[in-house]
Structure formats: structure tokens, C-alpha cells
Write a protein that holds these residues in place. Structure first.
Motif, PDB file in Angstrom:
ATOM      1  N   LEU A 242      -6.308  -5.819   1.680  1.00  0.00           N
ATOM      2  CA  LEU A 242      -7.037  -4.881   2.868  1.00  0.00           C
ATOM      3  C   LEU A 242      -5.919  -3.455   2.792  1.00  0.00           C
ATOM      4  CD1 LEU A 242      -8.609  -7.794   4.986  1.00  0.00           C
ATOM      5  CD2 LEU A 242      -9.922  -6.295   3.191  1.00  0.00           C
ATOM      6  N   ALA A 243      -3.969  -3.698   2.497  1.00  0.00           N
ATOM      7  CA  ALA A 243      -3.740  -2.735   2.403  1.00  0.00           C
ATOM      8  C   ALA A 243      -3.637  -1.532   2.560  1.00  0.00           C
ATOM      9  CB  ALA A 243      -2.559  -2.965   2.090  1.00  0.00           C
ATOM     10  N   PRO A 244      -4.296  -0.981   1.654  1.00  0.00           N
ATOM     11  CA  PRO A 244      -5.048   0.266   1.747  1.00  0.00           C
ATOM     12  C   PRO A 244      -6.035   0.865   2.655  1.00  0.00           C
ATOM     13  CG  PRO A 244      -5.557  -0.746  -1.329  1.00  0.00           C
ATOM     14  CD  PRO A 244      -5.330  -1.823   0.035  1.00  0.00           C
ATOM     15  N   LEU A 245      -6.408  -0.016   3.479  1.00  0.00           N
ATOM     16  CA  LEU A 245      -7.502   0.490   4.625  1.00  0.00           C
ATOM     17  C   LEU A 245      -6.362   0.873   5.588  1.00  0.00           C
ATOM     18  CD1 LEU A 245     -10.432  -2.745   3.969  1.00  0.00           C
ATOM     19  CD2 LEU A 245     -10.100  -0.174   3.509  1.00  0.00           C
ATOM     20  N   LEU A 246      -5.134   0.793   5.517  1.00  0.00           N
ATOM     21  CA  LEU A 246      -4.497   1.046   6.762  1.00  0.00           C
ATOM     22  C   LEU A 246      -4.545   2.881   6.597  1.00  0.00           C
ATOM     23  CD1 LEU A 246      -1.534  -1.533   6.372  1.00  0.00           C
ATOM     24  CD2 LEU A 246      -3.140  -1.442   7.689  1.00  0.00           C
ATOM     25  N   GLY A 247      -4.641   3.491   5.723  1.00  0.00           N
ATOM     26  CA  GLY A 247      -4.540   4.367   5.485  1.00  0.00           C
ATOM     27  C   GLY A 247      -5.915   4.976   6.693  1.00  0.00           C
ATOM     28  N   PHE A 248      -6.885   4.304   6.596  1.00  0.00           N
ATOM     29  CA  PHE A 248      -8.116   5.261   8.053  1.00  0.00           C
ATOM     30  C   PHE A 248      -6.902   4.939   9.326  1.00  0.00           C
ATOM     31  CE2 PHE A 248     -10.882   3.312   4.652  1.00  0.00           C
ATOM     32  CZ  PHE A 248     -11.925   4.398   3.837  1.00  0.00           C
ATOM     33  N   ILE A 249      -6.366   3.756   9.199  1.00  0.00           N
ATOM     34  CA  ILE A 249      -5.322   3.910  10.742  1.00  0.00           C
ATOM     35  C   ILE A 249      -4.201   4.909  10.890  1.00  0.00           C
ATOM     36  CG2 ILE A 249      -4.095   2.495  12.060  1.00  0.00           C
ATOM     37  CD1 ILE A 249      -5.620   0.326  11.075  1.00  0.00           C
ATOM     38  N   GLY A 250      -3.104   4.984   9.955  1.00  0.00           N
ATOM     39  CA  GLY A 250      -2.099   5.511   9.679  1.00  0.00           C
ATOM     40  C   GLY A 250      -1.956   7.066   8.826  1.00  0.00           C
ATOM     41  N   GLY A 251      -3.272   7.340   7.844  1.00  0.00           N
ATOM     42  CA  GLY A 251      -2.499   8.595   7.056  1.00  0.00           C
ATOM     43  C   GLY A 251      -2.354   8.071   5.508  1.00  0.00           C
ATOM     44  N   GLY A 252      -0.812   7.906   5.907  1.00  0.00           N
ATOM     45  CA  GLY A 252      -0.196   7.913   4.217  1.00  0.00           C
ATOM     46  C   GLY A 252       0.628   5.791   4.285  1.00  0.00           C
ATOM     47  N   LEU A 253       0.238   5.645   5.850  1.00  0.00           N
ATOM     48  CA  LEU A 253      -0.211   4.130   5.544  1.00  0.00           C
ATOM     49  C   LEU A 253      -0.159   3.448   5.314  1.00  0.00           C
ATOM     50  CD1 LEU A 253       1.839   2.438   7.588  1.00  0.00           C
ATOM     51  CD2 LEU A 253       0.323   2.743   9.550  1.00  0.00           C
ATOM     52  N   GLY A 254      -1.003   3.611   4.263  1.00  0.00           N
ATOM     53  CA  GLY A 254      -2.061   2.843   4.150  1.00  0.00           C
ATOM     54  C   GLY A 254      -1.697   2.580   2.010  1.00  0.00           C
ATOM     55  N   THR A 255      -0.866   4.255   1.544  1.00  0.00           N
ATOM     56  CA  THR A 255      -0.587   4.299   0.231  1.00  0.00           C
ATOM     57  C   THR A 255       0.730   3.390   0.169  1.00  0.00           C
ATOM     58  OG1 THR A 255      -1.889   6.489  -0.112  1.00  0.00           O
ATOM     59  CG2 THR A 255       0.509   5.651  -1.255  1.00  0.00           C
ATOM     60  N   ILE A 256       1.511   3.084   1.371  1.00  0.00           N
ATOM     61  CA  ILE A 256       3.047   2.723   1.737  1.00  0.00           C
ATOM     62  C   ILE A 256       2.778   1.278   1.218  1.00  0.00           C
ATOM     63  CG2 ILE A 256       5.180   2.296   2.803  1.00  0.00           C
ATOM     64  CD1 ILE A 256       4.528   5.127   3.886  1.00  0.00           C
ATOM     65  N   ALA A 257       2.325   1.107   2.059  1.00  0.00           N
ATOM     66  CA  ALA A 257       1.542  -0.879   2.607  1.00  0.00           C
ATOM     67  C   ALA A 257       1.315  -1.481   1.387  1.00  0.00           C
ATOM     68  CB  ALA A 257       0.357  -1.170   3.294  1.00  0.00           C
ATOM     69  N   TYR A 258       0.343  -0.475   0.110  1.00  0.00           N
ATOM     70  CA  TYR A 258      -0.617  -0.802  -0.899  1.00  0.00           C
ATOM     71  C   TYR A 258       0.861  -0.619  -2.015  1.00  0.00           C
ATOM     72  CZ  TYR A 258      -3.647  -2.147  -4.583  1.00  0.00           C
ATOM     73  OH  TYR A 258      -3.848  -2.592  -5.923  1.00  0.00           O
ATOM     74  N   GLY A 259       1.256  -0.168  -1.367  1.00  0.00           N
ATOM     75  CA  GLY A 259       2.479   0.237  -2.855  1.00  0.00           C
ATOM     76  C   GLY A 259       3.759  -1.313  -2.510  1.00  0.00           C
ATOM     77  N   ILE A 260       4.303  -1.606  -1.644  1.00  0.00           N
ATOM     78  CA  ILE A 260       5.194  -2.336  -1.495  1.00  0.00           C
ATOM     79  C   ILE A 260       4.189  -4.010  -1.341  1.00  0.00           C
ATOM     80  CG2 ILE A 260       6.091  -3.864   0.352  1.00  0.00           C
ATOM     81  CD1 ILE A 260       5.807  -1.500   2.013  1.00  0.00           C
ATOM     82  N   VAL A 261       3.500  -3.764  -1.537  1.00  0.00           N
ATOM     83  CA  VAL A 261       2.495  -4.860  -2.166  1.00  0.00           C
ATOM     84  C   VAL A 261       2.048  -5.219  -3.379  1.00  0.00           C
ATOM     85  CG1 VAL A 261      -0.088  -6.124  -1.719  1.00  0.00           C
ATOM     86  CG2 VAL A 261       1.023  -5.463   0.038  1.00  0.00           C
TER      87      VAL A 261
END
Length: 156
Positions: A126-145
Motif C-alpha cells: 500500500l506504500a504507493p498510495l501515500l502519493g495521494f496524501i503527500g505527492g512524492g511521498l508514495g514514490t519514496i516509501a515504495y522505493g524504500i519498500v
């Protein structure tokens, strides 16, 4: 005599108003080119990182063609296969809006299944869905995961 060297004269420090319109346009164009170049470098770096991570995961899961991770669109089809879906679902992208949403949902489900097969919690998908909350946050989170899943030793 030294009046031209008066550093306290603020009017002489206003460089922008002393430029001609041509020079202002040139300066703006150069600034835009630099921004586009930096954004292109960031995009290429992210593409290489995610492709390498997907390639590593595909090799871990013994996919027949892990090199598909390097080909745009084909890498999503490969990822859908790793998640247990047929590769042809990628053609849903051709349907505007609804197709993108459908492939996005299948991509999240595929991530969930892949993560669970590799003994990681499925909710990390579900990490990519963070992009709906904070823009690039989803990409960063998914990249880490995806980096953790790709290069960390297999959990037992």
C-alpha cells in the motif's frame, strides 16, 4: 571618483531591472532548461532503481524473463504475472481513466501477493498510495519498500 564603487547604493544591486527584455528571457530560458535537466536526471535515476529492484525480485521468484523489468510497460506486465495475473491485463491501460485505475489496483494486489510470497507483510504494497496524501511521498516509501524486498536476505 569612487562614487561608482559605492556599495551602499541599493539601486545598483538590482540586477534584474538592469537587464534588457532579451537577457531576462534568456536567463529565464536557461533556468527552465536547468530545471528540466535536473528533473530528467531524477526520473532516470528512479527508473534505473525501480528496474533493478524489480529485476532482482523477478530473479528471486525465478521468473523466466526477469529482463522484462527494464522495458517500460512490459515491466508492469511482468509484475502482474509475478502476482498471479495474466500479462494481458496491461492492455487495460488503453481504456482511459478506468483502465489506469484497474491496472493500478491490479498492481497493488500483485505487490501484495509478491511481498507475501517473499515472506514480507502484504500491507507494504500500500506504500504507493501515500502519493495521494503527500505527492512524492508514495514514490519514496515504495522505493524504500521495494529495495528492502529486493535486496534483503529472504526471511524464513
Amino acid at each position: 571618483m569612487f562614487e561608482q564603487w559605492n556599495l551602499w547604493n541599493i539601486d545598483k544591486w538590482d540586477v534584474w531591472s538592469n537587464l534588457t527584455e532579451f537577457n531576462q528571457g534568456l536567463l529565464g530560458g536557461v533556468a527552465l532548461a536547468i530545471v528540466i535537466f535536473v528533473m530528467l536526471l531524477i526520473f532516470i535515476a528512479l527508473y534505473l532503481y525501480f528496474s533493478l529492484a524489480w529485476y532482482s525480485i523477478a530473479k528471486k521468484m525465478k521468473h523466466r524473463k526477469p529482463w522484462l523489468a527494464w522495458i517500460p510497460i512490459a515491466n508492469i506486465a511482468m509484475w502482474l504475472q509475478l502476482g498471479g495475473f495474466h500479462w494481458a491485463w496491461i492492455f487495460a491501460i488503453l481504456v482511459p481513466i478506468v483502465g489506469f485505475i484497474a491496472v493500478g489496483v491490479l498492481f497493488i494486489i500483485s505487490n501484495w501477493r509478491v511481498f507475501e510470497k517473499l515472506k514480507y507483510p502484504g500491507w507494504l504494497a500500500l506504500a504507493p498510495l501515500l502519493g495521494f496524501i503527500g505527492g512524492g511521498l508514495g514514490t519514496i516509501a515504495y522505493g524504500i519498500v521495494i529495495g528492502i524486498v529486493a535486496w534483503r536476505k529472504k526471511r524464513r
